[in-house]
Design an enzyme around this catalytic site. Structure first.
Site, PDB file in Angstrom:
ATOM      1  N   ASN A 123       0.650  -1.076  -0.381  1.00  0.00           N
ATOM      2  CA  ASN A 123      -0.321  -0.284   0.140  1.00  0.00           C
ATOM      3  C   ASN A 123       0.692   1.273   0.276  1.00  0.00           C
ATOM      4  O   ASN A 123       1.766   1.121   0.703  1.00  0.00           O
ATOM      5  CB  ASN A 123      -1.307  -0.179   1.427  1.00  0.00           C
ATOM      6  CG  ASN A 123      -0.202  -0.370   2.551  1.00  0.00           C
ATOM      7  OD1 ASN A 123       0.783  -1.068   2.720  1.00  0.00           O
ATOM      8  ND2 ASN A 123      -1.205  -0.158   3.681  1.00  0.00           N
ATOM      9  N   GLU A 166       0.531   5.547   0.660  1.00  0.00           N
ATOM     10  CA  GLU A 166      -0.845   6.221   1.363  1.00  0.00           C
ATOM     11  C   GLU A 166      -0.404   7.357   1.258  1.00  0.00           C
ATOM     12  O   GLU A 166       0.962   7.777  -0.023  1.00  0.00           O
ATOM     13  CB  GLU A 166      -0.762   6.182   2.541  1.00  0.00           C
ATOM     14  CG  GLU A 166      -1.481   4.425   3.301  1.00  0.00           C
ATOM     15  CD  GLU A 166      -1.520   4.409   4.289  1.00  0.00           C
ATOM     16  OE1 GLU A 166      -1.252   5.940   5.810  1.00  0.00           O
ATOM     17  OE2 GLU A 166      -2.142   3.953   5.556  1.00  0.00           O
ATOM     18  N   CYS A 207      -4.343   0.541  -2.901  1.00  0.00           N
ATOM     19  CA  CYS A 207      -3.664  -0.071  -1.278  1.00  0.00           C
ATOM     20  C   CYS A 207      -2.964  -1.027  -2.026  1.00  0.00           C
ATOM     21  O   CYS A 207      -2.210  -1.336  -3.430  1.00  0.00           O
ATOM     22  CB  CYS A 207      -5.806  -1.626  -1.719  1.00  0.00           C
ATOM     23  SG  CYS A 207      -6.553  -0.191  -0.521  1.00  0.00           S
ATOM     24  N   GLU A 247      -3.529  -4.219  -2.716  1.00  0.00           N
ATOM     25  CA  GLU A 247      -3.838  -5.568  -3.970  1.00  0.00           C
ATOM     26  C   GLU A 247      -3.631  -4.559  -5.307  1.00  0.00           C
ATOM     27  O   GLU A 247      -3.437  -5.496  -6.578  1.00  0.00           O
ATOM     28  CB  GLU A 247      -5.115  -5.834  -3.777  1.00  0.00           C
ATOM     29  CG  GLU A 247      -5.270  -6.869  -2.528  1.00  0.00           C
ATOM     30  CD  GLU A 247      -5.287  -5.935  -1.111  1.00  0.00           C
ATOM     31  OE1 GLU A 247      -4.883  -4.919  -0.886  1.00  0.00           O
ATOM     32  OE2 GLU A 247      -6.427  -5.934   0.237  1.00  0.00           O
ATOM     33  N   CYS A 307     -10.838  -5.087   0.611  1.00  0.00           N
ATOM     34  CA  CYS A 307     -11.803  -4.125   0.431  1.00  0.00           C
ATOM     35  C   CYS A 307     -12.422  -4.419  -0.804  1.00  0.00           C
ATOM     36  O   CYS A 307     -11.692  -5.055  -1.714  1.00  0.00           O
ATOM     37  CB  CYS A 307     -10.892  -2.184   0.486  1.00  0.00           C
ATOM     38  SG  CYS A 307     -10.735  -2.121  -1.405  1.00  0.00           S
ATOM     39  N   CYS A 314     -11.009  -3.520  -3.740  1.00  0.00           N
ATOM     40  CA  CYS A 314      -9.888  -4.134  -4.179  1.00  0.00           C
ATOM     41  C   CYS A 314     -10.375  -5.917  -4.900  1.00  0.00           C
ATOM     42  O   CYS A 314     -10.301  -6.366  -6.220  1.00  0.00           O
ATOM     43  CB  CYS A 314      -8.531  -4.687  -3.440  1.00  0.00           C
ATOM     44  SG  CYS A 314      -7.695  -3.309  -3.025  1.00  0.00           S
TER      45      CYS A 314
HETATM   46  N1  THU Z   1      -5.152  -1.753   2.580  1.00  0.00           N
HETATM   47  C1  THU Z   1      -4.988  -2.459   2.065  1.00  0.00           C
HETATM   48  O1  THU Z   1      -3.460  -1.958   0.850  1.00  0.00           O
HETATM   49  N2  THU Z   1      -5.608  -2.982   1.580  1.00  0.00           N
HETATM   50  C2  THU Z   1      -6.212  -3.877   1.997  1.00  0.00           C
HETATM   51  O2  THU Z   1      -6.334  -5.465   1.419  1.00  0.00           O
HETATM   52  C3  THU Z   1      -7.347  -3.185   2.616  1.00  0.00           C
HETATM   53  C4  THU Z   1      -6.605  -1.688   3.501  1.00  0.00           C
HETATM   54  C5  THU Z   1      -4.048  -0.094   3.014  1.00  0.00           C
HETATM   55  C6  THU Z   1      -5.030   0.913   3.107  1.00  0.00           C
HETATM   56  C7  THU Z   1      -4.759   1.748   3.544  1.00  0.00           C
HETATM   57  O3  THU Z   1      -3.756   2.592   3.782  1.00  0.00           O
HETATM   58  C8  THU Z   1      -4.107   0.808   4.768  1.00  0.00           C
HETATM   59  O4  THU Z   1      -4.426  -0.413   4.902  1.00  0.00           O
HETATM   60  C9  THU Z   1      -5.096   1.223   6.357  1.00  0.00           C
HETATM   61  O5  THU Z   1      -6.648   1.448   5.382  1.00  0.00           O
END
Ligand code: THU
Length: 139
Positions: free
Chosen positions: A46, A48, A57, A59, A89, A92
């Protein structure tokens, strides 16, 4: 599961890429490893952003890496969160469903806590622009 890549190796690659996660806001690193039928593995973490909704994300990062390398078919994705399971999520799930059904493995990356799902169970009746079409092709 491709015989050339064991579930443990897929998990290890997700753990390795999780170390690269850029998570100054959530402090919740996630790593994802996508497996092709031919045994190739593509990873993503991920990323941000100060404008929170722009965060990417793990994925979807893995999907982008795979697509840029020419892969179009996936048989599994392994997702590792930190301190809690990171279920993919909804967004994704939709992005993954673009490429057909696949196994989804989720783990914290420690010990024997792997949960496995089929993508179609996580996102039943997913949106498809042309439901009768074959696998997405190159254009
Ligand atoms: N996140 C992912 O990378 N994948 C997931 O399946 C769920 C959430 C990340 C998004 C954000 O950077 C952090 O997790 C918290 O939500």
């Amino acid at each position: 599961m491709s015989e050339r890549v064991s579930l443990d190796r897929l998990r290890d690659q997700a753990i390795t890429v999780r170390q690269q996660a850029y998570v100054p806001y959530s402090h919740f690193p996630v790593g994802a490893a996508l497996l092709t039928p031919g045994g190739q593995v593509f990873t993503g973490c991920n990323v941000e952003n100060a404008s929170y909704p722009l965060s990417l994300c793990a994925e979807r990062a893995a999907v982008a890496t795979a697509i840029a390398s020419g892969a179009r078919q996936f048989e599994a994705i392994f997702i590792v969160g930190a301190n809690s399971l990171a279920m993919p999520c909804g967004g994704c799930r939709q992005v993954l469903s673009e490429f057909g059904d696949m196994r989804v493995y989720v783990s914290q990356g420690t010990g024997d806590d792997v949960k496995q799902f089929w993508l179609h169970d996580l996102l039943p009746a997913s949106f498809q622009l042309n439901p009768s079409s074959e696998e997405p092709t190159r254009s």
